[in-house]
Structure formats: C-alpha cells, structure tokens
Design an enzyme around this catalytic site. Structure first.
Site, PDB file in Angstrom:
ATOM      1  N   GLU A 144     -54.976 -28.475  43.299  1.00  0.00           N
ATOM      2  CA  GLU A 144     -55.047 -28.992  44.677  1.00  0.00           C
ATOM      3  C   GLU A 144     -56.131 -30.072  44.866  1.00  0.00           C
ATOM      4  OE1 GLU A 144     -52.736 -25.660  44.280  1.00  0.00           O
ATOM      5  OE2 GLU A 144     -54.885 -25.659  43.908  1.00  0.00           O
ATOM      6  N   ASP A 148     -51.618 -25.901  36.916  1.00  0.00           N
ATOM      7  CA  ASP A 148     -52.030 -25.002  37.995  1.00  0.00           C
ATOM      8  C   ASP A 148     -53.378 -25.467  38.549  1.00  0.00           C
ATOM      9  OD1 ASP A 148     -52.151 -22.825  39.687  1.00  0.00           O
ATOM     10  OD2 ASP A 148     -52.644 -21.375  38.124  1.00  0.00           O
TER      11      ASP A 148
END
Length: 1044
Positions: free
Chosen positions: A631, A628
């Site tokens: 990005e 997770d």
C-alpha cells in the site's frame, strides 16, 4: 541517477554494474547456518562505525538512530539536494500550520513523468539485453518538489453571508450538500462561508427499503445498515456564489472554457481562474479536464490513458453549461437524460488541497467506488466511501487496500453509464438520497471521464479502453492454488501438498508466504527449514505444477554492507524512497530491525528490482509473484518518531481515513519519490510495483507474467490480478466475497479472488465446505489463511470437505476452456469474466440488487449456498430458458425466485439457454487437462438457437493476442444444426472434439451427423439431451453437427 550513468548503461550495462554495484556471490552457500548473520555482525563491528550503530539499534530498538547517527551507511546527498526542506523544520503548532504552509502539494515535474509514461507504454519492447534494459533515461532537472515552497496567492474576499432565510429553509434534507465537511461544526464558521445553518434534530427515514437485503451481519466492524454520516447542519444555499463561466466555446476536439470565482470557498489558496477542456474522444466517451492554467499541478501518470485530440463524429452525448453558477451537464442525446449533472448539487471548489465536484445521479442504482466491504449495490442513503490504500483487515466502513474512483450507474430505462475521476489523491465520496455523489479530494486536478454504454458490459469495455485491458493470464493460473501463512518448513509445505494430491483434488499451484524467507528478508530462502526449496520447485514442474512465492516491497535496512545484495544495490543505485534529509526513508514491516522501500518511479528502480528477481530465480525457479504489503504497509505509521507537523501530513481537509491520519500504517506523506511527495503517489505505489514486476518477469521467464497484488488502483488489471486480502473466516465474508470479485471485474481486474475459507480466525468444516464450492468459481481460486489459525486445506477438515471440494473443482477444470475464453475476451474487449446478473439482464430491475448469485460470462449462473445447514438455495431465475447443470433438465425462467437443490456436495449451477460452452475432460492439473479431449455443451434457447466461442493457444507465450498467434473458433446453433467455424487457426497444437451434449433438442432424433458422417448417439426424451462420445474430430478446421 544522472544522464551520464544511464548513457553508460545504455551502451554497456555490465560496465555500469561494475562501477555502481558491489560484488556479491550470487550462489547461496549450501552450508550457511541461520546464525551466520550474527557471526558476520560481530566480526565486522570491530572496525566499522556503521556496525556499531546497528548494535546500538539492537540494544535499544531505535532503528531511526542508525540513520541519523551513521550517515556513512548511505551515499552522500546528491548535488542540489540541500534545498529540500527537512520535515523537522515545519511549523510545530497545528493552529499555525495553514498560515505558512511549507508545501504546494501538486506541482509535478512534467518531463520526469512523461519519460516514465513513455517507458510504461513502450519500454517492454526492449528485451534484447535482459534486465539491463529495464530503465528509462532520467533528466538532470531538480527533483519535482524542489520548487514546492509556498509562494502564496492573494486570498479571495469572504463571501456575503446569507441574508434571506428562504435561501435555506425550503431546502429538503436530501438536497443539503455539506458546506463544512471534515471540520468542526461551528455556526459562525459556516455562515462566514456564505452557507446555511440549520441544526435540525430530525432523523431521516428511508422512503423505501434498500433493494439489496443484507444476508448476514459482520462479526467484526459496523453493521451495514448503520448511518455513518449526520445530515449536514451547514449546507449550501440555493444562490451560492462560486465559480461562474467567463467563456465557453467550441474547439476542434470539443470545447474550451474558463471559470472564475471572486470570493473565498473557505479553503486555503483558492484557484481564482480555472481552465475547462472538454474532449469528445469517441462517440461513447467524453472527457472533462478542469485545471489551473497558471500553474501545473500533480496529475496521476497512471494509468497511461489515450491521448485523443480529434473530436468524435456523431457522439451519443452532449454537454451544456450554466454560465452564472459554473454548472455543467453531460447528457445522453437519445433520451436527453442528464448523466453527470452538477446543477443543484454541491458547487465546484478548487483550492490547493481541496477539490470538490458533485453530481446528481439519474437513479439510486450505483456500483463501484472501491475497495470496500459493503456489498455490490451502493447505498446512497447518507453513506461515505473513502479512497486511500491501507493495510487494514477488511471491515464495513473502513478504507482498505485499493482505490478505484469509478462508478457504474443504471438509468431509469435500464441503460448504463460509467464515470471515472482520474485522480490518485486521497478522497471521500459522499452519497446521499437526492440521489447524488460528491467527490472531495485533497490534491491533483479534476480529470473526468463519462462512458455512455449503453449496456453494463459496454461501459466496462469503454472504461478499460482508457485504463488498459486486463492482462491475459497463463493457462495454469486458472487452476486451483493453495497456501498458508504458517508452513514453518518445507516438510510442512510438502506434506499438505502431497495429501491434497493424494485426495485427487485438482491442484495446480503451490504457494509460500514469508515463512520460506531467511529472517523475513526478500529474495532469500531459509537454508535450514527450506533448504531443498529449489529441488521441490523442480519437482512441481516435473508433475506439471507451478510455484508462486510472496515478495514484499519492503527491503531489510539493517544488514551489514556487502552481505545482502538487495540493500547494497539499492543504496548504490539510489532507488529507495527518501526522507526530507535525502536519506532512505526507514520504517518497519516484517524485517527484524528496519525496512526501506524501493521508489518504483525512479529510472533505475525496475532495473534494480529485476536484478533481485533474476538472482532469486536463478536459485528458485518460481513461476509468478505475489506482491503483498504494497500500500505500502508500515507498522510504525511513519518513521520511528512519526511524521512532521505540516500541511501534507495533516492537510486542512482530512478524508475519513481509518486511523485518523494519512500516514497511519504507511510512510510519511513528505517522503520523496522521483516524481514528488508520497502525498500524491501513495495510492499508486502498489501499481508501480506491479508494473516493475510484470516487466521484469517477462524478461526473466520469457513467458506471461502472473502477479497477484494486494494494493490496487485503476489500471492495475493490465499488469496484475488481486486478492481481497486478510478477510475474516465467517459467513458474512463468504457472502461479501461475491461482491468483491464482481466489483473488481468492473474495475478491469478480472483475475481476482478471496482467500477461500477466509484468512483470519478459525474456519468451521461446514463453512469451509461451502467456501470451497464457491471458491471453485472465483476467477482466481486460492485457499489461504493465517499462521494463528488451524490448517484449512480440504484434507485437514475432513472427508466431506474433500469430496465437495473435489467435485466443485472438477467442474471448474471441465470448464477451463470456457473460462480461459472469457479471460481472452476480457483481454481483447475488457468485458468482465465474472458478472453481476444485471450485466446480462439490465432491463430487469429485479436483478439490480442481487449479490448472492453471479455469472461466468453470459452463459453460466452460480448460485452458492451462503447459509449454514441449508439443502436448498433461493435463486432468482431471469426470464428465458435455463438448464440445471447436473440433471440437464429445462427450467423456464419467469423472472422470479425458485428453490434449487443444494445438498452438501452440490453448488447450484444453471446454464443459460442460447449458450455454447467449450469444455475439456478434466484432470488433476491444467497441464494434463490440456492433453485431453475437448467437448461442446450447447444449451439451446426456446427457438433452438445458441452461440459461443473458444480461444486456444499455448497458454503461456507473450503477446499471443497482439501477434494473433492463437486459434479462434465460433460456435453457432440453429434448429437441427451446430456449426463449428474457425475464424483464425494460427495455433496448431492438436485439439480434438471427443464428445458433445446438445440440450433442449425437441422431437425424436433418428440420426446424427458430424461433418456429414453418421455417428453413434444417445438421446434422452425426458431431458431432451442429445449426446455423442468417442469422436476424434479436429477443432482446428470447420465442420458441422446435424441431426434429424
């Protein structure tokens, strides 16, 4: 790391470990208390300057000071690093930054990237020395951006201003292509670019309604029908002078040509001469590369694409060029239809930090260009898609976690083609009702693929042949998964786990969010609240279940030396992303003080990452990894003080990114990776983490990796699955989740799902009931929500939700052999698992806008209830024979909408005539299900024919398909007979046919034979269903079922 260290590692991994890495006790102390860190802190700070700085951080919350003032915490600068520019030295004033840009943003180090590409492609074959083999050899050349100080080019002269109004006045609105995107709308600047200026006040209207009706309005964000773009006041004239061809000729692999421009585009550092190479790679795939022949630029090393050099024989496409204006057309030979057509579109622009490529589209039916929350069919009525990975709650109009510069287009005759622009830089894609699409990119090169199809399934198969076929998931991962952010203890986790099992809900995988960690630190677990986590995971394994924890890429950067191995070893191995001063780049995520991030392009990064996973696995035997925040997310938006003022942090053209800056919620664009600046690598960060995690898990577990990643880029599906992130719990997102899973199946990531019942906000029981039904048919089926919301596991929401969930999941578990076979086929061919209706009915224009129904493969239609308090669903039934899943009654499709019964405990399902599905008696786990008898559901079409297939292996071994260590069975039916043909029988675990159902059997059946032996049967004359039970026929050898 230099070559000498890597050569030592090659010959003696342990010797290098002894030289480079600090010693740690890898056994977690059984009685360590939660506040032991503070005790160590006080004990060490008396004699260590580093610890004094950390204390300063705790008092003032200024983690950056630790790294500026305490250089002893880090290795000294590597030799030669002094020539790197510090971002602090860049120009201070935005109005001056373009005159002395400090960076050429695209110069790569080819050798470094070539080593990495080869390692990605072949490195996993080295498993002889465990995680110690997880590296590739570095080179001693300077880091890739050391030569990026701007040398400059002579600017091109300004173009001639438009002299004749006729060049502008007769251009209709739909053919206006913006000449001044992203800047101040100024008439003088516009006209200085040789463009037209018409400040019309006209508000355009659609010529016809958007063909995909909006079922709900979002509870957060803009309505889908809002027009985000103004019609451009500044647009290109008809005879705009840009690039022109100065040569275009044939070559052994296709074509080669050169394009030249003589006047400025208005963007800094135009490239005056371009080289265009056209590769006829396969009969259905053409590649066009446009690059600067005088200087290398950034090219994305991922995905690893085929290197096809010989021209295809008898290609289905052709290409023509327009010499005067640099336009080119790729067309389908059979119909002469232009597929990628730059004529009369926005002209080609190729500057240092601005690339523009525009095409006319053959129709308004366009799909892809994700990740976004705006439906399946893209709206071409003045819309924009932004491709820049961002930690952002998905809402319409905002860029979110993934970037996929790929679209699929349907042509007027129902054929399909696809277009992929291989570029990892930030970009806008503007759609307008011409119809046309314009790519505007802030770096790299133009590397374009066009796939000829002609069916949508063919397009995706051809696309995944380039970006990588989807990984084959372990069988257990097809079960139901459950999680919640907010299980504050192992006791809470176990309580929800137990009540779900007690309710008889099929359930395979327990997850934990960051709650299990000690102080939110990766590769730890809380020895107070999750003290018995290792024993619980063993308990899961004993009952045939599995466990997946969250693992964020951010590593706590404030730990005392020799107390936290992930920090110590990362420093020793120099694997962290670095700032302009060659120190680890520091930001902030969940860690209590500060965070740094591994650079997964660094040669020892996967070795480092594998060590951390291996150590943690020796404590807690997890079965997969949930990666997770990759990005990468950064709560500080840059460093503590933001980012420098230069042309990478603030490029001359800024795509319409949410937050208004590239480094919003991420790290600075000037942060240094082994390959170059974060500016070009950002969209690849999560992808590189997934590759590292995949390779490490193969070695650690010796089984198929199972990874779910939030960040994504083209090709991720070869290594990982995806979930659609932190969506809101509302009916809008229930509906939009269908488009989400269909889009990612088109992107080559079939292992995808949304958080069932939503992540943010409190779900209602009625919404969660319908969501559990739909989620039972996500390829990746997981219930998960946030810590500030109520529990939303089925038992927490009441008996109605429990019963509906159990019923839907039992159907899923019954269909596991069919679902697994779809994944196996996807791994072999790339064809999607979950498909829009138009994939199977691409000649039926009425299916093009449907995003409320979908297919599993070609044979099962799912038509969920997506509104509250409904007991019927309006579903489109394509022409042909269909069967209701529950009653097995025949529905003759007429290409029209019909009402299907949908009481609260039913999700409408239809079997398509002509389908044979392998099934299995369901149990509460996949482990138990695999031991049960198999079945066959054969749904005959109007002529009495049907077909299907079944793939069978152990469900977890590595390289099963590549080594052909599986069994493949082909089913075929004709009037009076079903044949079972075994094409490969390499996996010999017993699998017996226990029953069958044959739907649509006409006439009165008097006898049934299985392998020429009479069996007891049942035949329902009303429903025309022929069935038999109690069979014990091996499916590992061929036989037939016949009736008379």
């Amino acid at each position: 790391m230099g070559k000498i260290q890597l050569k030592l590692l090659t010959t003696s991994p342990k010797s290098v470990e002894a030289q480079l890495l600090p010693e740690h006790n890898d056994t977690p102390p059984p009685t360590r208390k939660k506040n032991q860190w503070a005790v160590n802190f006080v004990g060490l700070m008396m004699g260590v300057g580093l610890i004094m700085c950390i204390l300063f951080v705790y008092v003032y919350g200024r983690a950056l000071f630790m790294f500026r003032g305490c250089s002893t915490a880090f290795p000294t600068k590597e030799e030669g690093s002094e020539s790197f520019m510090n971002v602090e030295q860049t120009p201070e004033h935005p109005q001056h930054r373009w005159e002395s840009s400090p960076y050429l943003s695209h110069q790569p180090n080819p050798e470094r990237m070539r080593s990495y590409i080869n390692w990605v492609k072949y490195g996993s074959e080295r498993k002889d020395c465990g995680v110690d083999c997880l590296f590739w050899e570095a080179d001693d050349s300077p880091p890739s951006d050391e030569q990026q100080v701007l040398k400059g080019r002579e600017p091109l002269p300004d173009p001639v201003r438009v002299q004749d109004d006729k060049q502008c006045s007769d251009i209709p609105l739909s053919l206006r292509f913006d000449c001044l995107p992203g800047g101040t709308v100024d008439q003088n600047v516009c006209e200085s670019r040789g463009c037209c200026w018409l400040a019309d006040q006209e508000v355009p209207e659609r010529k016809k309604p958007f063909p995909s009706p909006h079922l709900h309005h979002p509870s957060h964000g803009k309505p889908l029908e809002d027009i985000p773009l103004n019609i451009p006041y500044c647009f290109y004239p008809r005879d705009y002078e840009g690039y022109r061809f100065v040569n275009f000729s044939s070559d052994t692999y296709g074509n080669i040509g050169y394009l030249k421009r003589d006047t400025s585009s208005g963007y800094l550092i135009d490239i005056p001469l371009l080289k265009m190479e056209v590769f006829y790679e396969t009969p259905t795939r053409i590649r066009v590369r446009i690059q600067d022949p005088s200087s290398p630029r950034w090219e994305s090393p991922l995905p690893v694409v085929p290197n096809a050099k010989l021209g295809a024989v008898e290609p289905l496409y052709g290409i023509t060029v327009e010499e005067d204006d640099g336009a080119f057309v790729i067309f389908r030979k059979a119909s002469s239809l232009p597929l990628f057509d730059t004529r009369s579109a926005a002209p080609l622009v190729y500057a240092d930090q601005f690339l523009q490529l525009s095409t006319r589209l053959p129709s308004e039916y366009l799909y892809g260009l994700g990740e976004h929350l705006e439906g399946l069919l893209l709206d071409t009525f003045w819309k924009r898609r932004v491709l820049w990975n961002l930690d952002q709650i998905p809402e319409p109009g905002k860029n979110t976690y993934g970037s996929h510069p790929f679209y699929l287009s349907l042509e007027p005759d129902g054929n399909a083609h696809g277009v992929f622009l291989l570029n990892s830089n930030a970009m806008d894609v503007v759609l307008q009702p011409t119809p046309a699409a314009t790519f505007r990119i802030i770096g790299g090169i133009l590397d374009l693929y066009v796939f000829l199809g002609p069916t949508p399934n063919d397009v995706i198969s051809q696309y995944t042949e380039v970006i990588g076929r989807p990984f084959l998931p372990p069988y257990w991962s097809l079960g139901y998964h459950q999680c919640k952010y907010g299980y504050k203890s192992l006791n809470e986790t176990k309580a929800v786990w137990q009540r779900t099992r007690d309710a008889g809900i099929p359930f395979d995988v327990q997850w934990n969010d960051i709650d299990y960690m000690e102080e939110n630190k990766d590769f730890t677990y809380d020895l107070i609240h999750f003290r018995e986590l290792p024993e619980f995971v063993q308990q899961l394994h004993e009952v045939g279940m599995h466990y997946v924890p969250i693992v964020d890429p951010g590593i706590s950067a404030s730990e005392p030396l020799h107390t936290y191995p992930p920090w110590d070893e990362g420093l020793a191995l120099h694997v962290f992303v670095r700032n302009g001063s060659n120190m680890p780049f520091v930001g902030k995520v969940w860690n209590t003080v500060a965070t740094t991030w591994p650079d997964f392009t660094q040669p020892l990064s996967t070795y480092y990452w594998g060590r951390q996973l291996l150590r943690y696995h020796s404590w807690v035997e997890f079965d997969g990894a949930w990666i997770d925040m990759n990005e990468p997310s950064n709560f500080w938006s840059g460093s503590y003080d933001g980012c420098g003022d230069n042309n990478l942090e603030h490029p001359p053209f800024l795509p319409h990114v949410h937050g208004g800056i590239l480094y919003y919620h991420t790290i600075c664009m000037t942060a240094r990776h082994y390959f170059g600046r974060h500016y070009s690598i950002h969209n690849l960060y999560g992808f590189t983490e997934a590759i590292a995690t995949n390779k490490a898990l193969q070695i650690i577990r010796g089984k198929r990796p199972f990874i779910i990643s939030r960040s994504s880029f083209a090709g991720l599906g070869h290594y990982s699955g995806h979930w659609t992130g932190d969506i809101w719990s509302d009916w809008f997102n229930l509906w939009q989740s269908i488009s989400g899973i269909l889009n990612f199946n088109m992107f080559g990531i079939p292992m995808v799902g949304a958080d069932i019942c939503g992540f943010n906000g409190n779900v209602t029981a009625s919404l969660c009931l319908r969501w559990m039904q739909l989620g039972a048919f996500y390829p990746f089926s997981r219930n998960h929500n946030t810590d500030t919301a109520y529990d939303q596991d089925p038992v927490a929401l009441g008996q109605d939700v429990v019963e509906a969930s159990r019923k839907a999941l039992e159907i899923r578990y019954l269909l596991l052999p069919y679902l697994y076979s779809l994944f196996f086929n996807a791994h072999l061919t790339g064809e999607p698992v979950a498909r829009p209706l138009f994939f199977q009915f691409h000649k039926d224009e009425r299916t093009y806008g449907i995003d409320t129904q979908f297919m599993w493969g070609s044979g099962l239609m799912i038509a969920p209830a997506l509104k509250e308090n409904v007991t019927e669903v309006k579903a489109y039934i394509p022409e042909g024979r269909w069967y209701d899943w529950y009653s097995k009654t025949i529905i003759e499709g007429k290409g029209s909408y019909e009402m299907l019964a949908a009481p609260s405990d039913v999700i409408p399902l239809l079997i398509r005539g002509g389908t044979i599905m392998p099934v299995q008696v369901p149990a509460v786990t996949t482990t138990r299900s695999r031991k049960n008898d198999m079945g066959i559901i054969a749904a005959l079409d109007e002529s009495g024919h049907a077909a299907g297939e079944w793939f069978w292996d152990d469900g977890e071994s590595l390289d099963t398909a590549e080594n052909m260590n599986y069994t493949h069975v082909v089913f075929s039916a004709e009037p009076g007979n079903v044949s079972v043909n075994v094409t490969l029988a390499a996996y010999q675990e017993p699998a017996n046919l226990g029953y069958f159902e044959i739907l649509g059997v006409d006439g009165n059946v008097t006898a049934v034979y299985v392998d020429n032996k009479k069996v007891t049967f049942s035949y329902e004359e009303i429903t025309k269903v022929l069935s038999a039970v109690g069979l014990k026929k091996s499916l590992l050898v061929g036989f037939s079922i016949s009736w008379e």
